[in-house]
Enzyme design. Sequence first.
Site, short mmCIF file in Angstrom:
data_model
loop_
_atom_site.label_atom_id
_atom_site.label_comp_id
_atom_site.label_asym_id
_atom_site.label_seq_id
_atom_site.Cartn_x
_atom_site.Cartn_y
_atom_site.Cartn_z
N GLY A 188 0.67 -2.43 2.18
CA GLY A 188 1.32 -3.74 2.35
C GLY A 188 1.62 -4.37 1.01
O GLY A 188 1.52 -5.59 0.84
N ALA A 189 2.02 -3.53 0.03
CA ALA A 189 2.14 -3.99 -1.36
C ALA A 189 3.54 -4.49 -1.71
O ALA A 189 3.78 -4.87 -2.85
CB ALA A 189 1.73 -2.87 -2.31
N ILE A 209 -3.36 -18.72 3.41
CA ILE A 209 -2.81 -18.32 2.11
C ILE A 209 -1.29 -18.47 2.16
O ILE A 209 -0.66 -18.14 3.17
CB ILE A 209 -3.18 -16.84 1.79
CG1 ILE A 209 -4.70 -16.61 1.93
CG2 ILE A 209 -2.69 -16.46 0.39
CD1 ILE A 209 -5.58 -17.48 1.07
N LYS A 230 -9.02 -7.64 13.40
CA LYS A 230 -9.68 -7.90 12.11
C LYS A 230 -11.20 -7.85 12.26
O LYS A 230 -11.91 -7.42 11.35
CB LYS A 230 -9.24 -9.27 11.55
CG LYS A 230 -7.75 -9.36 11.23
CD LYS A 230 -7.38 -8.46 10.08
CE LYS A 230 -5.96 -8.73 9.58
NZ LYS A 230 -5.60 -7.89 8.42
N ARG A 285 5.04 -7.18 -0.68
CA ARG A 285 5.15 -8.64 -0.82
C ARG A 285 3.78 -9.28 -0.59
O ARG A 285 2.79 -8.60 -0.28
CB ARG A 285 6.18 -9.20 0.16
CG ARG A 285 5.74 -9.11 1.61
CD ARG A 285 6.77 -9.69 2.57
NE ARG A 285 6.18 -9.93 3.88
CZ ARG A 285 6.84 -10.40 4.93
NH1 ARG A 285 8.13 -10.65 4.83
NH2 ARG A 285 6.22 -10.61 6.07
N ASN A 318 -4.59 -3.58 2.95
CA ASN A 318 -4.11 -4.97 3.04
C ASN A 318 -3.01 -5.15 4.08
O ASN A 318 -2.84 -6.24 4.60
CB ASN A 318 -3.61 -5.40 1.65
CG ASN A 318 -2.75 -6.63 1.73
OD1 ASN A 318 -3.25 -7.75 1.81
ND2 ASN A 318 -1.43 -6.45 1.74
N TYR A 327 -4.89 -10.34 17.06
CA TYR A 327 -5.02 -10.37 15.60
C TYR A 327 -6.49 -10.47 15.17
O TYR A 327 -6.99 -9.61 14.44
CB TYR A 327 -4.21 -11.55 15.05
CG TYR A 327 -4.27 -11.69 13.54
CD1 TYR A 327 -3.57 -10.82 12.71
CD2 TYR A 327 -5.02 -12.71 12.95
CE1 TYR A 327 -3.63 -10.94 11.33
CE2 TYR A 327 -5.07 -12.85 11.57
CZ TYR A 327 -4.38 -11.96 10.76
OH TYR A 327 -4.44 -12.09 9.40
N SER A 333 -9.67 -11.24 7.89
CA SER A 333 -9.21 -12.62 8.11
C SER A 333 -10.37 -13.46 8.58
O SER A 333 -11.32 -12.95 9.19
CB SER A 333 -8.11 -12.65 9.18
OG SER A 333 -7.81 -13.97 9.55
N1 LIG Z 1 -1.37 -15.18 4.69
C1 LIG Z 1 -2.51 -15.60 5.24
O1 LIG Z 1 -2.75 -16.80 5.37
C2 LIG Z 1 -3.57 -14.59 5.64
C3 LIG Z 1 -4.77 -15.09 6.17
C4 LIG Z 1 -5.75 -14.19 6.56
C5 LIG Z 1 -5.53 -12.82 6.43
N2 LIG Z 1 -4.36 -12.37 5.92
C6 LIG Z 1 -4.20 -10.91 5.82
O2 LIG Z 1 -3.78 -10.57 4.52
C7 LIG Z 1 -2.98 -9.38 4.58
C8 LIG Z 1 -1.66 -9.62 3.85
O3 LIG Z 1 -1.03 -10.72 4.46
P1 LIG Z 1 0.28 -11.42 3.88
O4 LIG Z 1 0.19 -12.84 4.23
O5 LIG Z 1 0.51 -11.01 2.46
O6 LIG Z 1 1.36 -10.76 4.85
P2 LIG Z 1 2.87 -10.28 4.62
O7 LIG Z 1 3.47 -10.19 5.97
O8 LIG Z 1 3.53 -11.11 3.58
O9 LIG Z 1 2.64 -8.81 4.01
C9 LIG Z 1 2.14 -7.76 4.79
C10 LIG Z 1 2.79 -6.47 4.31
O10 LIG Z 1 2.33 -5.41 5.16
C11 LIG Z 1 3.43 -4.54 5.41
N3 LIG Z 1 3.24 -3.77 6.63
C12 LIG Z 1 3.26 -4.24 7.91
N4 LIG Z 1 3.15 -3.23 8.78
C13 LIG Z 1 3.04 -2.09 8.06
C14 LIG Z 1 2.90 -0.72 8.38
N5 LIG Z 1 2.88 -0.31 9.66
N6 LIG Z 1 2.82 0.18 7.39
C15 LIG Z 1 2.88 -0.21 6.08
N7 LIG Z 1 3.01 -1.50 5.71
C16 LIG Z 1 3.11 -2.43 6.69
C17 LIG Z 1 4.62 -5.49 5.53
O11 LIG Z 1 5.85 -4.80 5.35
C18 LIG Z 1 4.32 -6.50 4.43
O12 LIG Z 1 4.92 -6.15 3.21
C19 LIG Z 1 -2.79 -9.07 6.06
O13 LIG Z 1 -3.69 -8.05 6.45
C20 LIG Z 1 -3.13 -10.36 6.74
O14 LIG Z 1 -3.60 -10.18 8.06
C21 LIG Z 1 -3.36 -13.22 5.53
#
Ligand SMILES: NC(=O)c1ccc[n+]([C@@H]2O[C@H](COP(=O)([O-])OP(=O)(O)OC[C@H]3O[C@@H](n4cnc5c(N)ncnc54)[C@H](O)[C@@H]3O)[C@@H](O)[C@H]2O)c1
Length: 246
Positions: A12-13, A186, A157, A15, A87, A153, A139
Amino acid sequence: MRFTGKTAVITGAARGIGKEIAVQMAEEGAAVVLIDVRDAHETARQLQSGGAKVLALPLDITDYDAVRHAVDEIVAWNNGIDILVNNAGIIARGNITELTVETWLKVMDVNLNGTFYLCKAILPFMIEKRYGRIVNVTSIAAKTGDITAAAAYGTSKGAVNTLTRSLARQMAEFGITVNAVAPHAIETDMSAEWPLEKRKAVIDSIPLKRMGTCRDVSEAVLYLASDAASFVTGETINVNGGYLMD
Ligand SMILES: NC(=O)c1ccc[n+]([C@@H]2O[C@H](COP(=O)([O-])OP(=O)(O)OC[C@H]3O[C@@H](n4cnc5c(N)ncnc54)[C@H](O)[C@@H]3O)[C@@H](O)[C@H]2O)c1
């Protein structure tokens, strides 16, 4: 430079939080592998122009055969894998009456199965090296139950938190630590879809009275991936502004 000579794989790198983890890992000397279904080549080019060794691999982590092939390619690319950051994740909204079976399965497939597939494919190489650091991004929803998301979700997690502790026990004898970071609120594309009112309510409920940044999360991930955390395993670090203190 905490990660000079290390190879770090980050899913998930392309973005958000994953990109920030990759950027910070590269800043601190790691050779980084950017895994995503989205195109991460632009990020790779940016990091390479700063002198980092980077490989961008388009990959759907729910495809186990593709994961195994990618892992072979990475191992050949830089002589093994030292750090894995699981991630990549997706979220779904709505209550149980709105949540379809397909959406439930998709969330489980990416968040839980994808994490398992990467661990399963990479751990044999870490065992061989007698060294490894795995950090899973889970999360707050794993502990509180979902606050803004559908039940799939938080359930996925929570399962990753349990997988984290199970692998931590099994892998300790090989010098491999397995930990998690549990963010909340975040500032990323995932949270950008929140309506303004919900965002305000979320910030009000956080003792530190702000949204978190991707760097807030990556700092915790890098600590757990570093040798400073060599006596820490099976742990989940909250990065939530004090919303949940447990
Ligand atoms: N943003 C928040 O507030 C928050 C809070 C708690 C947990 N998280 C966790 O942090 C992590 C990152 O979240 P974020 O906010 O940066 O999300 P985001 O949606 O910006 O980034 C997630 C990335 O994962 C990639 N992805 C999705 N499905 C995929 C797959 N099948 N194979 C490969 N890549 C895949 C997406 O293309 C994306 O680039 C996630 O696991 C999310 O659950 C985020």
